[in-house]
Scaffold this motif. Structure first.
Motif, mmCIF file in Angstrom:
data_model
loop_
_atom_site.group_PDB
_atom_site.id
_atom_site.type_symbol
_atom_site.label_atom_id
_atom_site.label_comp_id
_atom_site.label_asym_id
_atom_site.label_seq_id
_atom_site.Cartn_x
_atom_site.Cartn_y
_atom_site.Cartn_z
ATOM 1 N N LYS A 151 9.449 3.110 7.509
ATOM 2 C CA LYS A 151 9.012 2.702 8.843
ATOM 3 C C LYS A 151 8.602 1.232 8.853
ATOM 4 N N LEU A 152 7.906 0.810 7.804
ATOM 5 C CA LEU A 152 7.481 -0.587 7.723
ATOM 6 C C LEU A 152 8.674 -1.515 7.543
ATOM 7 N N THR A 153 9.656 -1.081 6.786
ATOM 8 C CA THR A 153 10.867 -1.877 6.610
ATOM 9 C C THR A 153 11.555 -2.057 7.957
ATOM 10 N N LYS A 154 11.618 -0.982 8.719
ATOM 11 C CA LYS A 154 12.219 -1.069 10.051
ATOM 12 C C LYS A 154 11.405 -2.004 10.942
ATOM 13 N N LYS A 155 10.092 -1.914 10.854
ATOM 14 C CA LYS A 155 9.219 -2.794 11.639
ATOM 15 C C LYS A 155 9.479 -4.255 11.266
ATOM 16 N N ASP B 22 0.827 -1.206 0.000
ATOM 17 C CA ASP B 22 0.000 0.000 0.000
ATOM 18 C C ASP B 22 0.864 1.260 0.000
ATOM 19 N N ALA B 23 1.927 1.249 0.788
ATOM 20 C CA ALA B 23 2.822 2.404 0.850
ATOM 21 C C ALA B 23 3.476 2.652 -0.505
ATOM 22 N N VAL B 24 3.896 1.588 -1.171
ATOM 23 C CA VAL B 24 4.499 1.735 -2.505
ATOM 24 C C VAL B 24 3.468 2.288 -3.478
ATOM 25 N N ALA B 25 2.253 1.739 -3.435
ATOM 26 C CA ALA B 25 1.190 2.209 -4.339
ATOM 27 C C ALA B 25 0.873 3.680 -4.109
ATOM 28 N N ASP B 26 0.945 4.123 -2.847
ATOM 29 C CA ASP B 26 0.672 5.518 -2.514
ATOM 30 C C ASP B 26 1.890 6.421 -2.701
ATOM 31 N N GLY B 27 3.034 5.805 -2.970
ATOM 32 C CA GLY B 27 4.261 6.592 -3.104
ATOM 33 C C GLY B 27 4.745 7.159 -1.784
ATOM 34 N N ASP B 28 4.353 6.529 -0.687
ATOM 35 C CA ASP B 28 4.708 7.001 0.656
ATOM 36 C C ASP B 28 6.000 6.316 1.123
ATOM 37 N N MET B 29 7.112 6.908 0.753
ATOM 38 C CA MET B 29 8.404 6.305 1.073
ATOM 39 C C MET B 29 8.736 6.397 2.562
#
Length: 142
Positions: A85-89, A73-80
């Motif tokens: 944060k998700l990668t860190k999680k 979803d973050a990629v689709a929204d372009g929210d890097m």
């Protein structure tokens, strides 16, 4: 069936490398470690031991798939920022599933006849779970 197993566990390994590397589960690392050691010693595994490995991978996917969905979803929204944060999680899950990579490799090499019918059904259910969570067509997994 071999293609199903190979594809499923290739995906599991990719997921584990990008999101968890290893997680916490219904099956503990000590139990899975003994199975891995037995396999590494050249001993044959039982259907029950293959089932334990599948339970381990399934538990890892339970932890990883929500993060992966949020990452998609973050990629689709372009929210890097959210993606970082998700990668860190995902990285914080590291250590919970110490044997994820090895379990996937073992299961990738096993023949359907060694798995037993119950474990084949577990694989099919796991493939569906991954498909439902990621939006991948189940035929891509099978």
């Amino acid at each position: 069936m071999k293609k199903l197993i190979s594809t499923l566990f290739a995906l599991a390994v990719i997921v584990s490398m990008t999101v968890l590397t290893s997680c916490g589960s219904k099956v503990d690392n000590a139990t899975v470690g003994k199975i891995v050691e037995k396999y590494d010693n050249g001993d044959d595994l039982t259907e029950a031991e293959y089932g334990t490995l599948l339970d381990y991978v399934d538990a890892a996917m339970d932890d990883a798939l929500p993060i992966i969905k949020d990452m998609q979803d973050a990629v689709a929204d372009g929210d890097m920022v959210k993606l970082q944060k998700l990668t860190k999680k995902g990285e914080e899950l590291d250590g919970k599933y110490e044997y994820m990579d090895k379990a996937g490799k073992i299961l990738d090499k096993v023949d359907e006849s060694e798995l037993g019918e119950a474990n084949v059904k577990k694989i099919e259910a796991l493939a569906k779970k991954i498909s439902d969570a990621t939006g991948m067509d189940i035929s891509d997994i099978f």
